[in-house]
Structures are given as C-alpha cells and as structure tokens.
Design a protein around this motif. Structure first.
Motif, PDB file in Angstrom:
ATOM      1  N   UNK A   6      78.427  26.110  92.021  1.00  0.00           N
ATOM      2  CA  UNK A   6      78.288  26.669  90.676  1.00  0.00           C
ATOM      3  C   UNK A   6      79.635  27.178  90.197  1.00  0.00           C
ATOM      4  N   UNK A   7      80.052  26.737  89.017  1.00  0.00           N
ATOM      5  CA  UNK A   7      81.247  27.274  88.370  1.00  0.00           C
ATOM      6  C   UNK A   7      80.790  27.954  87.087  1.00  0.00           C
ATOM      7  N   UNK A   8      81.161  29.222  86.959  1.00  0.00           N
ATOM      8  CA  UNK A   8      80.840  30.012  85.767  1.00  0.00           C
ATOM      9  C   UNK A   8      82.142  30.186  85.004  1.00  0.00           C
ATOM     10  N   UNK A   9      82.168  29.699  83.785  1.00  0.00           N
ATOM     11  CA  UNK A   9      83.375  29.787  82.972  1.00  0.00           C
ATOM     12  C   UNK A   9      83.227  30.992  82.057  1.00  0.00           C
ATOM     13  N   UNK A  10      84.073  31.983  82.311  1.00  0.00           N
ATOM     14  CA  UNK A  10      84.021  33.265  81.615  1.00  0.00           C
ATOM     15  C   UNK A  10      83.547  34.340  82.572  1.00  0.00           C
ATOM     16  N   UNK A 144      81.691  20.664  90.041  1.00  0.00           N
ATOM     17  CA  UNK A 144      80.569  21.578  90.244  1.00  0.00           C
ATOM     18  C   UNK A 144      79.259  20.849  90.014  1.00  0.00           C
ATOM     19  N   UNK A 145      78.260  21.215  90.805  1.00  0.00           N
ATOM     20  CA  UNK A 145      76.908  20.697  90.552  1.00  0.00           C
ATOM     21  C   UNK A 145      76.353  21.306  89.280  1.00  0.00           C
ATOM     22  N   UNK A 146      76.662  22.595  89.070  1.00  0.00           N
ATOM     23  CA  UNK A 146      76.149  23.341  87.916  1.00  0.00           C
ATOM     24  C   UNK A 146      77.311  24.085  87.266  1.00  0.00           C
ATOM     25  N   UNK A 147      77.379  24.040  85.934  1.00  0.00           N
ATOM     26  CA  UNK A 147      78.368  24.811  85.173  1.00  0.00           C
ATOM     27  C   UNK A 147      77.615  25.744  84.244  1.00  0.00           C
ATOM     28  N   UNK A 148      78.038  27.002  84.223  1.00  0.00           N
ATOM     29  CA  UNK A 148      77.469  27.993  83.314  1.00  0.00           C
ATOM     30  C   UNK A 148      78.552  28.337  82.297  1.00  0.00           C
ATOM     31  N   UNK A 156      84.001  26.707  74.758  1.00  0.00           N
ATOM     32  CA  UNK A 156      84.563  25.390  75.086  1.00  0.00           C
ATOM     33  C   UNK A 156      83.539  24.586  75.888  1.00  0.00           C
ATOM     34  N   UNK A 157      82.799  25.267  76.771  1.00  0.00           N
ATOM     35  CA  UNK A 157      81.769  24.585  77.566  1.00  0.00           C
ATOM     36  C   UNK A 157      80.749  23.930  76.637  1.00  0.00           C
ATOM     37  N   UNK A 158      80.270  24.660  75.670  1.00  0.00           N
ATOM     38  CA  UNK A 158      79.291  24.106  74.721  1.00  0.00           C
ATOM     39  C   UNK A 158      79.883  22.929  73.958  1.00  0.00           C
TER      40      UNK A 158
END
Length: 190
Positions: A6-10, A144-148, A156-158
């Motif tokens: 899991x990578x959480x951006x922010x 990452x399997x999952x990005x938040x 930027x993710x959105x």
C-alpha cells in the motif's frame, strides 16, 4: 523499483490516519505501508486547524492522545456585514490546533506503528499496470498493489488514475490576533 502493498500519497491527517487504521486492523502490513509526501514535516499548512468531536473520537479509537497544544472552543460568534450574525454555544464544539504540529504528531505515530515515510518526494506520475500501480516521484519509482490518494482537493492521484480536471479549491486561513487588538471580551468573562 521499490514494491509495497500500500502506498498512501499525502501524509496529512487523511493519509496518516489511513496508515494508522490499516496497521491497527492488519498488523501484517507492518513495513508494507508507505506514506509519500512532497513536503517535509513539520510543515506549514493553510488551514483553520479545527478538530471536531468526531476527529477526537478517531484519535481515541487509535489510542493517540491529543498531545499538541490546543484550545477548546465552546462557543462561536460570526458577524458578516452589513447585519448577518450567527452564534453557537455548544460545549466541546471543536479544538483548535496548529496543523504543522498536529500533522507531524500523526506522521510520527504512523512511523512508530510500522509505516514507512518518505518526505520531500514529489509524485510526478501514476499509471496502472497488470500488477497494480506504478508511482514515479522525483527520487524513485514504486509499485503498489493499492494506492490511496490523500493528497488534497487538487489530487494528482485522482487526476492520473480516475481522470478529471482540477476543481476550484477552497481554503481556510488561521491567524493569531492579540486579544488586546480587538474589542471582544469573551475571554475576560471566563
């Protein structure tokens, strides 16, 4: 390329609390949750700094005390010229904190509980691939399997993974005004 589950951006309150909840609910994720942020904590943040009771409940649920200096707000009054007024008296309506200190305390708690943090690393690109998402920063490339996406209202993710244009962003500003410079005597009554 570095791989994490899991990578959480922010790493503001949304990102840090997401990491804290994940690690509390699934201890096997220790070392597999990565918080990425373009800023370095403690960092200035434009925000009014109000924590509503639900936020305080979430901190209690995570066993994180509100350890930064704060002021409890029990009543508020707003006057908007020419004649509109709103007042509210509700014990415990919110607590006011400084976001730089509060956010830093959450990042430290996430680190202590098993999240990896990388600060001062700006995300440049995100793209889907068969095994998850590739995140390219100005320093490294991750898979990452999952990005938040916890990177705010101009996410930027959105934009990269979901699509859509940048929408208007509303901001609140916190400022300190010496009571002696005002005509308000509310504190004097308490």
């Amino acid at each position: 390329m570095i791989s994490r589950d899991i990578v959480i951006i922010g790493s503001g309150p949304a990102g840090s609390s997401t990491a804290l909840h994940l690690l509390r609910n699934e201890p096997a994720l220790h070392g597999e949750v990565l918080l990425l942020d373009k800023a370095v904590h403690p960092r200035e943040k434009i925000c009014a700094g109000g924590l509503i009771p639900h936020t305080l409940d979430c901190l209690n649920e995570l066993d994180i005390p509100l350890s930064v200096p704060h002021v409890k707000v029990d009543q508020a009054f707003v006057r908007v010229p020419p004649s509109y007024e709103v007042s509210c008296a509700d014990a415990g309506m919110c607590s006011i904190i400084r976001r730089d200190e509060f956010d830093y305390s959450l990042v430290q708690a996430a680190r202590e509980r098993g999240a990896e943090t990388r600060e001062g690393e700006k995300v440049l690109e995100l793209r889907r691939d068969p095994s998850g998402v590739v995140i390219v920063t100005d320093k490294e490339t991750y898979r990452a399997r999952v990005v938040v996406g916890a990177d705010g209202s101009g996410s930027r993710v959105r934009r990269h993974l979901v699509g859509g244009e940048v929408e208007a962003v509303g901001k609140a500003i916190m400022c300190d005004v010496p009571i002696s410079a005002t005509t308000w005597n509310g504190f004097g009554q308490q």
